[in-house]
Design a protein around this motif. Structure first.
Motif, mmCIF file in Angstrom:
data_model
loop_
_atom_site.group_PDB
_atom_site.id
_atom_site.type_symbol
_atom_site.label_atom_id
_atom_site.label_comp_id
_atom_site.label_asym_id
_atom_site.label_seq_id
_atom_site.Cartn_x
_atom_site.Cartn_y
_atom_site.Cartn_z
ATOM 1 N N UNK A 1 32.859 12.446 -28.827
ATOM 2 C CA UNK A 1 32.689 13.443 -27.764
ATOM 3 C C UNK A 1 33.289 13.006 -26.440
ATOM 4 N N UNK A 2 33.546 11.720 -26.270
ATOM 5 C CA UNK A 2 34.099 11.240 -25.010
ATOM 6 C C UNK A 2 35.432 11.910 -24.672
ATOM 7 N N UNK A 3 36.176 12.292 -25.679
ATOM 8 C CA UNK A 3 37.492 12.893 -25.451
ATOM 9 C C UNK A 3 37.394 14.198 -24.653
ATOM 10 N N UNK A 4 36.307 14.917 -24.794
ATOM 11 C CA UNK A 4 36.186 16.246 -24.195
ATOM 12 C C UNK A 4 35.674 16.208 -22.760
ATOM 13 N N UNK A 5 35.334 15.029 -22.253
ATOM 14 C CA UNK A 5 34.928 14.936 -20.852
ATOM 15 C C UNK A 5 36.156 15.185 -19.973
ATOM 16 N N UNK A 6 36.021 16.084 -19.025
ATOM 17 C CA UNK A 6 37.154 16.471 -18.201
ATOM 18 C C UNK A 6 37.427 15.481 -17.073
ATOM 19 N N UNK A 7 36.425 14.726 -16.652
ATOM 20 C CA UNK A 7 36.592 13.803 -15.544
ATOM 21 C C UNK A 7 37.177 12.467 -16.024
ATOM 22 N N UNK A 8 37.770 11.740 -15.103
ATOM 23 C CA UNK A 8 38.375 10.455 -15.440
ATOM 24 C C UNK A 8 37.372 9.320 -15.377
ATOM 25 N N UNK A 9 36.421 9.389 -14.451
ATOM 26 C CA UNK A 9 35.469 8.301 -14.237
ATOM 27 C C UNK A 9 34.115 8.899 -13.876
ATOM 28 N N UNK A 10 33.052 8.383 -14.486
ATOM 29 C CA UNK A 10 31.732 8.917 -14.194
ATOM 30 C C UNK A 10 30.625 7.950 -14.571
ATOM 31 N N UNK A 11 29.451 8.165 -13.998
ATOM 32 C CA UNK A 11 28.273 7.354 -14.294
ATOM 33 C C UNK A 11 27.083 8.277 -14.471
ATOM 34 N N UNK B 1 -10.229 11.329 -29.135
ATOM 35 C CA UNK B 1 -9.053 11.931 -28.507
ATOM 36 C C UNK B 1 -8.475 10.946 -27.503
ATOM 37 N N UNK B 2 -7.172 10.753 -27.566
ATOM 38 C CA UNK B 2 -6.487 9.872 -26.634
ATOM 39 C C UNK B 2 -5.286 10.589 -26.039
ATOM 40 N N UNK B 3 -5.104 10.438 -24.744
ATOM 41 C CA UNK B 3 -3.939 10.995 -24.061
ATOM 42 C C UNK B 3 -3.283 9.879 -23.258
ATOM 43 N N UNK B 4 -1.976 9.736 -23.444
ATOM 44 C CA UNK B 4 -1.259 8.646 -22.809
ATOM 45 C C UNK B 4 0.082 9.116 -22.280
ATOM 46 N N UNK B 5 0.575 8.400 -21.272
ATOM 47 C CA UNK B 5 1.877 8.676 -20.688
ATOM 48 C C UNK B 5 2.757 7.431 -20.800
ATOM 49 N N UNK B 6 4.043 7.628 -20.880
ATOM 50 C CA UNK B 6 4.962 6.521 -20.742
ATOM 51 C C UNK B 6 6.264 7.037 -20.155
ATOM 52 N N UNK B 7 7.080 6.140 -19.644
ATOM 53 C CA UNK B 7 8.379 6.539 -19.119
ATOM 54 C C UNK B 7 9.449 5.570 -19.600
ATOM 55 N N UNK B 8 10.682 5.995 -19.533
ATOM 56 C CA UNK B 8 11.798 5.159 -19.947
ATOM 57 C C UNK B 8 13.059 5.640 -19.247
ATOM 58 N N UNK B 9 14.088 4.822 -19.272
ATOM 59 C CA UNK B 9 15.328 5.215 -18.628
ATOM 60 C C UNK B 9 16.512 4.681 -19.422
ATOM 61 N N UNK B 10 17.658 5.293 -19.205
ATOM 62 C CA UNK B 10 18.922 4.834 -19.774
ATOM 63 C C UNK B 10 20.010 5.080 -18.744
ATOM 64 N N UNK B 11 21.101 4.372 -18.880
ATOM 65 C CA UNK B 11 22.210 4.543 -17.938
ATOM 66 C C UNK B 11 23.516 4.154 -18.612
ATOM 67 N N UNK B 12 24.621 4.646 -18.026
ATOM 68 C CA UNK B 12 25.927 4.356 -18.588
ATOM 69 C C UNK B 12 27.051 4.794 -17.667
#
Length: 457
Positions: free
Chosen positions: A68-78, A110-121
């Motif tokens: 899918x990288x081929x279809x990105x129109x921009x040259x550089x991105x984050x 009954x248990x209710x929990x939260x979590x968070x996560x992140x990714x970058x590139x």
């Protein structure tokens, strides 16, 4: 009256546990020993039901297909992605009347929990005559081992005026850990008139660890009532793995309105970095604590290597003729879960999504997905999603999405009843273990929020 009703009415109450914004809490107890796969991170992909193997609109849909990288129109991105997930689980006991007839289920925990996560590139495209070569670096979590389950145990003392029997023990299952992948994506694409073809590969280094702790803590009330010495139960397991894996992708703009994509991910075997010796501090429980379905869920979280099963995924993108910009996505995926454990069933998932631009500026996104569980193909997790996106600055774009999914299944007790069968704690009928003829009914719901920020140069 069956003992399951005795258990329901006499010594188990629901218990609510709430944790907010912690980095490693709240995924399903059902996936405790093998972790919960994190299938996508990008808010646009999330809003489209997780579809996008034939996309190419954001950096993170290249996680589904490096071509899918081929279809990105921009040259550089984050790109930066953040997600917040709420997991709600309830367990219910089967109830029987005095005539031995089933009358329904009653929630006891009954248990209710939260979590968070992140990714970058980040990515960079390099033109090569008529073709284009694109590189990307991405860091993302792929498996979450977190869980937080708590349960109160009460005896069969009389309860009047809405006063419950005393708590005799507290049960805990707490685990944490993430398996991360650090990925180099390579893509090469070439046009052929109005069509094109793109090939891509993802080379990944995986690294992660896991720690699980199970505890049964007797209360002072129980120690005062019991005529025998009560020992608390502890069981701690931990593992860590690393290794390499690859993914191959192919995509093609067949016509101006149809794009196809496919990926294949071979089986990945991650080696154990160290072998941790489980620690147990109980003289009472012995082998009785090993689950009777241990052929499906091994006692303890993992044994030696960790397996990521092979997968094949195929999908398409369709752009219909209409006055507005509209995209339809659909993917289907086959997963060889049996490579993880011979008792698991190979599964499948399908994802569909629609993106429609309102006034050619603001997108409205809607999606649906259906995934089968590795333990049993009959157990599925249907999910609906919605989202949008808009520009904040000239080169900064924000995408938002929300998902909701729910599933039901049956399971044995996480803590066997016979462990609490101690002299002096019970007045009438002592507790005994239930088998698969009277399992718990478990209901789980997942509410997820995704935020993606993308900057282009």
């Amino acid at each position: 009256m069956k003992k399951s009703l005795i258990k329901k009415e006499l010594f188990l109450l629901l218990f609510l546990n709430f944790l907010l914004l912690t980095n490693a809490f709240a995924y399903s107890v059902y996936d405790l020993f093998y972790g919960t796969e994190i299938r996508h991170h990008d808010a646009r992909v999330s809003a489209l039901g997780g579809s996008g193997v034939a996309a190419g609109f954001t950096l993170m849909d290249s996680n589904l297909n490096p071509a899918n990288l081929y279809f990105l129109e921009q040259k550089l991105g984050a790109n930066f992605n953040y997600s917040l997930i709420k997991d709600s689980e309830s367990r219910a006991l089967p109830m029987w009347n005095f005539f031995d007839s089933f009358v329904g289920h009653s929630t006891y925990a009954r248990n209710e929990n939260f979590y968070n996560e992140f990714s970058l590139g980040a990515f960079y495209s390099l033109p090569l005559n008529d073709s284009k070569l694109t590189f990307a670096l991405v860091m993302r979590p792929v498996v979450n081992f977190a869980a937080d389950y708590r349960e109160e145990v009460r005896n069969d003392n009389d309860s009047n005026n809405d006063n419950y029997p005393p708590i005799i023990a507290m049960n805990f299952i707490e685990s944490e850990g993430l398996l991360y992948s650090y990925n180099l994506l390579l893509n090469w694409g070439i046009p052929f008139g109005e069509t094109n073809i793109s090939v891509g590969a993802e080379i990944s280094y995986y690294n992660g660890d896991y720690r699980q702790e199970e505890r049964i803590i007797w209360t002072d009330t129980a120690r005062d009532l019991s005529s025998v010495i009560l020992n608390d139960y502890y069981d701690i397991n931990s593992d860590a793995w690393d290794g390499f894996g690859v993914k191959f992708g192919l995509a093609s703009q067949v016509t101006p309105r149809i794009r196809l994509g496919a990926t294949f991910s071979p089986k990945i075997t991650l080696g154990e970095v160290f072998i941790a010796t489980p620690a147990s501090d109980s003289q009472d429980i012995g082998n009785e604590f090993v689950r009777s379905d241990s052929e499906v869920r091994e006692p303890g979280p993992h044994k030696k290597d960790y397996i990521i099963p092979s997968k094949f995924r195929f999908g398409f993108l369709f752009k219909p003729r209409n006055p507005f910009k509209t995209h339809f996505h659909a993917d289907i995926e086959m997963i060889n879960f049996s490579e993880m454990n011979n008792a698991f069933e190979d599964g499948y998932a399908f994802y569909v999504g629609m993106e429609h631009y309102i006034g050619r500026a603001i997108p409205f996104r809607l999606g649906f997905s259906h995934q089968t569980a590795r333990q049993d193909k009959a157990i599925s997790l249907p999910t609906i999603s919605i989202g949008t996106g808009f520009g904040i600055l000239d080169n900064l774009h924000l995408d938002l999405s929300a998902e909701y999914g729910k599933r039901e299944y049956v399971d044995l007790d996480l803590f066997p009843d016979s462990f609490y069968n101690k002299d002096g704690l019970w007045n009438y009928i002592r507790p005994a273990d239930r088998d698969w003829e009277n399992p718990d009914k478990v209901t789980e719901s997942f509410l997820k929020f995704f935020t993606s920020l993308t900057y282009y140069w």
